[in-house]
Design a protein around this motif. Structure first.
Motif, PDB file in Angstrom:
ATOM      1  N   GLY A 118       0.859  -1.177   0.000  1.00  0.00           N
ATOM      2  CA  GLY A 118       0.000   0.000   0.000  1.00  0.00           C
ATOM      3  C   GLY A 118       0.894   1.225   0.000  1.00  0.00           C
ATOM      4  N   ALA A 119       0.825   2.023  -1.081  1.00  0.00           N
ATOM      5  CA  ALA A 119       1.743   3.151  -1.263  1.00  0.00           C
ATOM      6  C   ALA A 119       0.981   4.467  -1.111  1.00  0.00           C
ATOM      7  CB  ALA A 119       2.393   3.077  -2.640  1.00  0.00           C
ATOM      8  N   SER A 120       1.625   5.449  -0.488  1.00  0.00           N
ATOM      9  CA  SER A 120       0.951   6.727  -0.212  1.00  0.00           C
ATOM     10  C   SER A 120       0.539   7.452  -1.480  1.00  0.00           C
ATOM     11  CB  SER A 120       1.887   7.668   0.561  1.00  0.00           C
ATOM     12  OG  SER A 120       2.282   7.122   1.788  1.00  0.00           O
ATOM     13  N   HIS A 121       1.443   7.500  -2.472  1.00  0.00           N
ATOM     14  CA  HIS A 121       1.250   8.459  -3.562  1.00  0.00           C
ATOM     15  C   HIS A 121       1.132   7.830  -4.938  1.00  0.00           C
ATOM     16  CE1 HIS A 121       1.688  11.589  -0.654  1.00  0.00           C
ATOM     17  NE2 HIS A 121       2.917  11.244  -0.341  1.00  0.00           N
ATOM     18  N   LEU A 122       1.248   6.507  -5.042  1.00  0.00           N
ATOM     19  CA  LEU A 122       1.039   5.866  -6.339  1.00  0.00           C
ATOM     20  C   LEU A 122      -0.455   5.904  -6.650  1.00  0.00           C
ATOM     21  CD1 LEU A 122       3.906   3.494  -5.725  1.00  0.00           C
ATOM     22  CD2 LEU A 122       3.507   4.434  -7.992  1.00  0.00           C
ATOM     23  N   PRO A 123      -0.833   5.705  -7.923  1.00  0.00           N
ATOM     24  CA  PRO A 123      -2.237   5.933  -8.304  1.00  0.00           C
ATOM     25  C   PRO A 123      -3.232   5.159  -7.425  1.00  0.00           C
ATOM     26  CG  PRO A 123      -0.881   5.692 -10.257  1.00  0.00           C
ATOM     27  CD  PRO A 123       0.006   5.365  -9.092  1.00  0.00           C
ATOM     28  N   ALA A 124      -4.356   5.808  -7.124  1.00  0.00           N
ATOM     29  CA  ALA A 124      -5.389   5.232  -6.255  1.00  0.00           C
ATOM     30  C   ALA A 124      -5.865   3.898  -6.818  1.00  0.00           C
ATOM     31  CB  ALA A 124      -6.563   6.200  -6.139  1.00  0.00           C
ATOM     32  N   PRO A 125      -6.149   2.925  -5.931  1.00  0.00           N
ATOM     33  CA  PRO A 125      -6.142   3.052  -4.478  1.00  0.00           C
ATOM     34  C   PRO A 125      -4.749   2.955  -3.846  1.00  0.00           C
ATOM     35  CG  PRO A 125      -6.813   0.845  -5.085  1.00  0.00           C
ATOM     36  CD  PRO A 125      -6.662   1.607  -6.373  1.00  0.00           C
TER      37      PRO A 125
END
Ligand SMILES: [Zn+2]
Length: 264
Positions: free
Chosen positions: A240-247
């Motif tokens: 789960g990455a903060s800033h990679l494309p949602a989600p």
């Protein structure tokens, strides 16, 4: 809002907002290299950053990692939590990958000054607390979002290796900030990893040696980025990455020495 199951943990991605930044501002020394990544940029050469927080529900606890940009940026974290059916008052632990303002924005209600997560303990990476508490001039978001926790009796400083709950462990990943911390899940034979800002975009997933202007120490950030990508590609953690494309869910792949981000 999107959910994934990892062993006995439910992981819920919450999207606070999206903002675009010129890629040449994010990677100022890499103008030539950026030509190869036009597919990841918009027509103006900007890269869109998602601003995600992650809820981890398991072992009898509800843990929130990061609290978004906040209301000043049209943040949607409260609406996302409502959509997930999670009451902010039910959050047991709020923790942070690091103390930049885009990760601490919903700590306090701007109107009442009350803690937005009224019943939570706030677990804060010690090295980031020490760095930002001593910074001169002080960071506005630290004074607004973090400093008041000191008097609340809810603040606990944590170090790398801290076990938040069975199968949920803090992992030091310094470079973006001094105390940057990721959170590893190991449950039921499956692995997950709340990455924070170790990798910011698909560009530095493929070129981890690029200097990113948001990183505190480039040499440490490069080493952490390369080692973390290698570890997560090897064990195929769901990230789960903060800033990679949602989600913001994905996995790293390393093939013939080339790394990349694969949404999952
Ligand atoms: Zn960030």
């Amino acid at each position: 809002m999107e959910r994934r199951q990892l062993g006995s943990y439910e992981v819920i991605a919450l999207a606070d907002t999206v903002q675009s930044y010129p890629a040449t501002a994010v990677y100022p020394a890499a103008e030539d290299a950026l030509a190869a990544y036009a597919a990841y940029l918009d027509a103006t050469g900007a890269v869109a950053l998602n601003f995600a927080s992650f809820l981890l529900i398991g072992s009898g606890l509800t843990v929130l990692v990061d609290t978004g940009w906040g209301p000043e940026f049209d943040g949607q974290l409260p609406a996302e939590m409502k959509a997930a059916g999670v009451d902010p008052a039910s959050v047991d632990v709020v923790t942070f990958t690091h103390l930049h303002g885009d990760h601490t924005g919903w700590n306090f209600d701007r109107g009442t000054g009350a803690r937005f997560f009224a019943n939570a303990r706030y677990l804060v990476p010690r090295l980031d607390w020490e760095h930002y508490a001593a910074q001169q001039p002080p960071s506005g978001s630290f004074e607004r979002d973090m400093r008041p926790l000191e008097a609340s009796g809810r603040l606990e400083l944590i170090d790398g290796g801290h076990v938040l709950a069975p199968g949920l462990t803090a992992v030091p990943t310094p470079g973006h900030t001094p105390g940057h911390t990721s959170f590893a899940i190991d449950s039921g034979g499956t692995r997950g990893f709340v990455l924070g800002d170790v990798v910011l975009t698909r560009i530095d997933a493929e070129r981890p040696e690029l200097d990113c202007s948001f990183d505190w120490d480039h040499a440490i950030a490069h080493a952490t980025r390369e080692a973390t990508i290698a570890r997560l590609a090897a064990d195929q953690s769901l990230v789960g990455a903060s800033h990679l494309p949602a989600p913001g869910f994905g996995r790293f792949r390393v093939e013939a020495g080339r790394s990349s981000w694969q949404p999952a």
